[in-house]
Design a protein around this motif. Structure first.
Motif, PDB file in Angstrom:
ATOM      1  N   ILE A   1      -8.771  -8.479  -3.977  1.00  0.00           N
ATOM      2  CA  ILE A   1      -7.509  -7.821  -4.299  1.00  0.00           C
ATOM      3  C   ILE A   1      -6.485  -8.909  -4.599  1.00  0.00           C
ATOM      4  O   ILE A   1      -6.105  -9.672  -3.721  1.00  0.00           O
TER       5      ILE A   1
ATOM      6  N   ARG B   1       0.845  -1.188   0.000  1.00  0.00           N
ATOM      7  CA  ARG B   1       0.000   0.000   0.000  1.00  0.00           C
ATOM      8  C   ARG B   1       0.880   1.236   0.000  1.00  0.00           C
ATOM      9  O   ARG B   1       2.029   1.201   0.437  1.00  0.00           O
ATOM     10  N   PRO B   2       0.353   2.360  -0.513  1.00  0.00           N
ATOM     11  CA  PRO B   2       1.167   3.573  -0.658  1.00  0.00           C
ATOM     12  C   PRO B   2       1.535   4.220   0.676  1.00  0.00           C
ATOM     13  O   PRO B   2       0.841   4.028   1.672  1.00  0.00           O
TER      14      PRO B   2
ATOM     15  N   ASN C   1       1.779   2.090  -4.926  1.00  0.00           N
ATOM     16  CA  ASN C   1       1.481   0.872  -4.154  1.00  0.00           C
ATOM     17  C   ASN C   1       2.749   0.056  -3.922  1.00  0.00           C
ATOM     18  O   ASN C   1       2.914  -0.568  -2.882  1.00  0.00           O
TER      19      ASN C   1
ATOM     20  N   VAL D   1      -0.371   5.049  -9.568  1.00  0.00           N
ATOM     21  CA  VAL D   1      -0.828   4.321  -8.374  1.00  0.00           C
ATOM     22  C   VAL D   1      -0.113   2.966  -8.230  1.00  0.00           C
ATOM     23  O   VAL D   1       0.319   2.629  -7.123  1.00  0.00           O
TER      24      VAL D   1
ATOM     25  N   LEU E   1      -6.766   2.852  -0.449  1.00  0.00           N
ATOM     26  CA  LEU E   1      -7.306   2.460  -1.747  1.00  0.00           C
ATOM     27  C   LEU E   1      -8.811   2.236  -1.645  1.00  0.00           C
ATOM     28  O   LEU E   1      -9.311   1.733  -0.631  1.00  0.00           O
TER      29      LEU E   1
ATOM     30  N   CYS F   1      -8.077  -0.924  -7.018  1.00  0.00           N
ATOM     31  CA  CYS F   1      -6.745  -0.888  -6.391  1.00  0.00           C
ATOM     32  C   CYS F   1      -5.902   0.251  -6.959  1.00  0.00           C
ATOM     33  O   CYS F   1      -4.839   0.551  -6.450  1.00  0.00           O
TER      34      CYS F   1
ATOM     35  N   PHE G   1      -7.856   5.951  -5.351  1.00  0.00           N
ATOM     36  CA  PHE G   1      -7.916   6.319  -3.945  1.00  0.00           C
ATOM     37  C   PHE G   1      -9.370   6.638  -3.590  1.00  0.00           C
ATOM     38  O   PHE G   1     -10.072   7.283  -4.377  1.00  0.00           O
TER      39      PHE G   1
ATOM     40  N   TYR H   1      -3.800  15.018  -0.323  1.00  0.00           N
ATOM     41  CA  TYR H   1      -4.569  14.986  -1.565  1.00  0.00           C
ATOM     42  C   TYR H   1      -5.205  16.346  -1.834  1.00  0.00           C
ATOM     43  O   TYR H   1      -5.802  16.943  -0.934  1.00  0.00           O
TER      44      TYR H   1
ATOM     45  N   ASP I   1      -9.785  -1.211  -0.466  1.00  0.00           N
ATOM     46  CA  ASP I   1      -9.694  -1.477   0.974  1.00  0.00           C
ATOM     47  C   ASP I   1     -10.843  -0.839   1.736  1.00  0.00           C
ATOM     48  O   ASP I   1     -11.380  -1.418   2.684  1.00  0.00           O
TER      49      ASP I   1
ATOM     50  N   PHE J   1       0.246  10.599   1.942  1.00  0.00           N
ATOM     51  CA  PHE J   1       0.403  11.822   1.135  1.00  0.00           C
ATOM     52  C   PHE J   1      -0.793  12.710   1.391  1.00  0.00           C
ATOM     53  O   PHE J   1      -1.794  12.265   1.971  1.00  0.00           O
TER      54      PHE J   1
END
Ligand SMILES: Cc1cc2nc3c(=O)[nH]c(=O)nc-3n(C[C@H](O)[C@H](O)[C@H](O)COP(=O)(O)OP(=O)(O)OC[C@H]3O[C@@H](n4cnc5c(N)ncnc54)[C@H](O)[C@@H]3O)c2cc1C
Ligand code: FES
Ligand code: FES
Lengths: 286, 163
Positions: B38, A2-3, A42, A38, B22, B60, B63, A8, B25, A6
């Motif tokens: 996923i 997962r990222p 990720n 993305v 995401l 995925c 956001f 937005y 999720d 950040f």
């Protein structure tokens, strides 16, 4: 995976996007379709601190002004399939779009995103170089017009400065009818190309008046085939001549050697695909 | 944290969402909707395909904060728990699934595709069907059953229209 975290920001206008990008500099990035950014986030190959969402901006126009076709940065890949101006003037561009990823990715991925991401095997950077496109970039300091041949600097590296954003790509509309094609070889349908070749021909019968050839996947940026293009001029295009052009092109590049393919196999593909693409372009005349 | 209002399968909620989360999720953990699978989390398997305002998209590569005010549908919205949608029934009869992990993604990718083909009254070739599912990976079926299911779902409806 997962990222990383950040902030937005959704930009409501180009001016707002540019001022946010100017404020964040190296730490900020635009997000368009997110189809390359993305995955990178990720996998934590990219960790921007600020994302500026540009999807609400009016940058999705396809417009003709005089001898130029301007494509907005947010034109999604699937648009080309239903765009008569592309079909009429830029058949290689249309052909190339079919090879990009899969339907869901083509629906969201954008032109500005593809060229700014600058994957060495991507189709759109290659056709921009093929068609001598001009990349129109903007920042709070104004507009810069960058020839495609100078825009792609290395793998995933472009001439864009921090704070700068692509707003459009301009394609010069050819004076005479052109025939074009794009063919690639990938491991599976929709994967990134091992080698992709685009070609554009101006023909008088079977005789080549002008030719352009470009290759994706060979080097770190798209490459043009100057010697092969020169060789083709004035010749009648036959299978043998097309093969010879492919040989000349393959001799003039220095293909990368990586996990997907050896340099030697890439060179072989350049010969064969150049030849096939030229013949496909010629046959599209009928 | 960013305030975000999402409608998932008709259920609207306003949440405080961390931008890095995401959509896949958030649907699974905040809405308890487990039909979003996923597989890879980087865009290559298609398992996480949902509809955002009716259009298939990989959840995925999205956001949740980008979907403020949007309507999201998952496989649960197709034919409910009894899987009554024509495409689901065709997957069942044509052996379009084995373990089922990939199935929600295939169904969400294909449902609008099948609908469009039926509306246009056209039967796609197997090659076209394979192109339509090229962004979805199935490790079990070898795809033949899936292609057959698409064909069946379309032909059943086309015949139904003629009758
Ligand atoms: C499974 C899969 C297969 C794919 N296959 C292919 C393929 O075969 N060929 C291919 O070419 N691509 C492929 N792609 C990538 C796809 O085409 C992307 O859409 C494209 O590369 C990026 O466009 P985007 O709008 O999604 O950009 P994003 O992912 O939003 O952004 C990509 C990069 O460009 C920057 N950026 C975005 N817009 C701008 C702008 N206007 N100005 C400046 N910088 C900007 C972002 O900051 C980021 O660094 C594939 C993707 C996936 C997930
Ligand atoms: S989990 Fe989204 S494409 Fe694989
Ligand atoms: S049914 Fe098991 S992965 Fe497709």
């Amino acid at each position: 995976m997962r990222p990383a975290a950040f902030e937005y920001h959704r930009a409501a206008s180009i001016e707002e996007a540019l001022s946010l990008l100017a404020e964040f500099g190296e730490d900020g990035r635009p997000i368009a379709g997110g189809q390359s950014l993305v995955p990178m986030m990720n996998l934590r190959l990219a960790r921007p601190e600020h994302l500026v969402d540009i999807n609400s901006l009016e940058l999705d126009k396809i417009e003709r002004t005089g001898d130029t076709l301007s494509l907005g940065a947010l034109v999604r890949h699937e648009r080309y399939f239903n765009e008569p101006l592309i079909a009429e003037h830029f058949p290689a561009f249309l052909d190339a779009a079919h090879w990009i990823g899969h339907p869901t990715i083509r629906r969201h991925g954008s032109l500005g995103g593809s060229i700014s991401h600058a994957d060495p095997s991507a189709e759109l950077p290659c056709v921009c170089v093929l068609h001598d496109a001009t990349i129109v970039a903007r920042s709070v300091n104004g507009e810069r017009r960058i020839p495609a041949s100078e825009f792609f600097i290395s793998a995933y590296v472009t001439a864009l400065e921090p704070g700068e954003m692509v707003v459009a790509v301009e394609l010069p509309i050819p004076q005479r009818k052109q025939h074009g094609a794009f063919i690639e070889i990938a491991e599976r349908m929709g994967d990134f190309a091992v080698i992709g070749i685009g070609a554009v021909l101006e023909l008088d019968g079977d005789t080549v008046l002008d030719a352009r050839i470009a290759c994706a996947g060979a080097e770190l940026t798209p490459v043009r085939a100057a010697s092969a293009e020169q060789f083709l001029k004035g010749r009648q295009l036959t299978e043998e001549v097309a093969q010879e052009a492919g040989q000349l092109f393959a001799q003039s590049v220095d293909p990368v050697n990586d996990y997907r393919s050896s340099a030697e196999y890439r060179r072989h593909l350049i010969v064969q695909l150049t030849s096939r693409t030229l013949m496909r372009a010629m046959k599209s005349k009928a | 944290m960013t305030q975000t209002t999402l409608t998932v399968n008709g259920q609207t909620r306003t949440l405080e969402v961390e931008p890095r989360r995401l959509l896949a999720d958030i649907i699974r953990t905040e809405f308890d909707v487990s039909g979003v699978h996923i597989g890879c989390a980087h865009g290559v398997c298609g398992c996480c395909t949902v509809h955002i305002d009716g259009i298939p998209r990989l959840s995925c590569l999205t956001f949740a904060v980008q979907c403020d005010g949007k309507e999201i549908n998952t496989v649960e919205s197709l034919g409910g728990f009894d899987a009554t949608h024509v495409l689901q029934q065709a997957f069942k009869s044509e052996h379009g699934l084995q373990c089922g992990y990939c199935t929600p993604g295939f169904l969400m990718t294909l449902a609008p595709y099948v609908e469009k083909k039926v509306a246009n009254g056209e039967m796609p070739s197997d090659e076209e069907i394979r192109e339509a599912i090229s962004g979805n990976i199935c490790r079990c079926t070898g795809y033949h059953g899936i292609v057959a299911a698409v064909r069946k779902a379309i032909s059943n409806q086309l015949e139904g229209q003629q009758a």
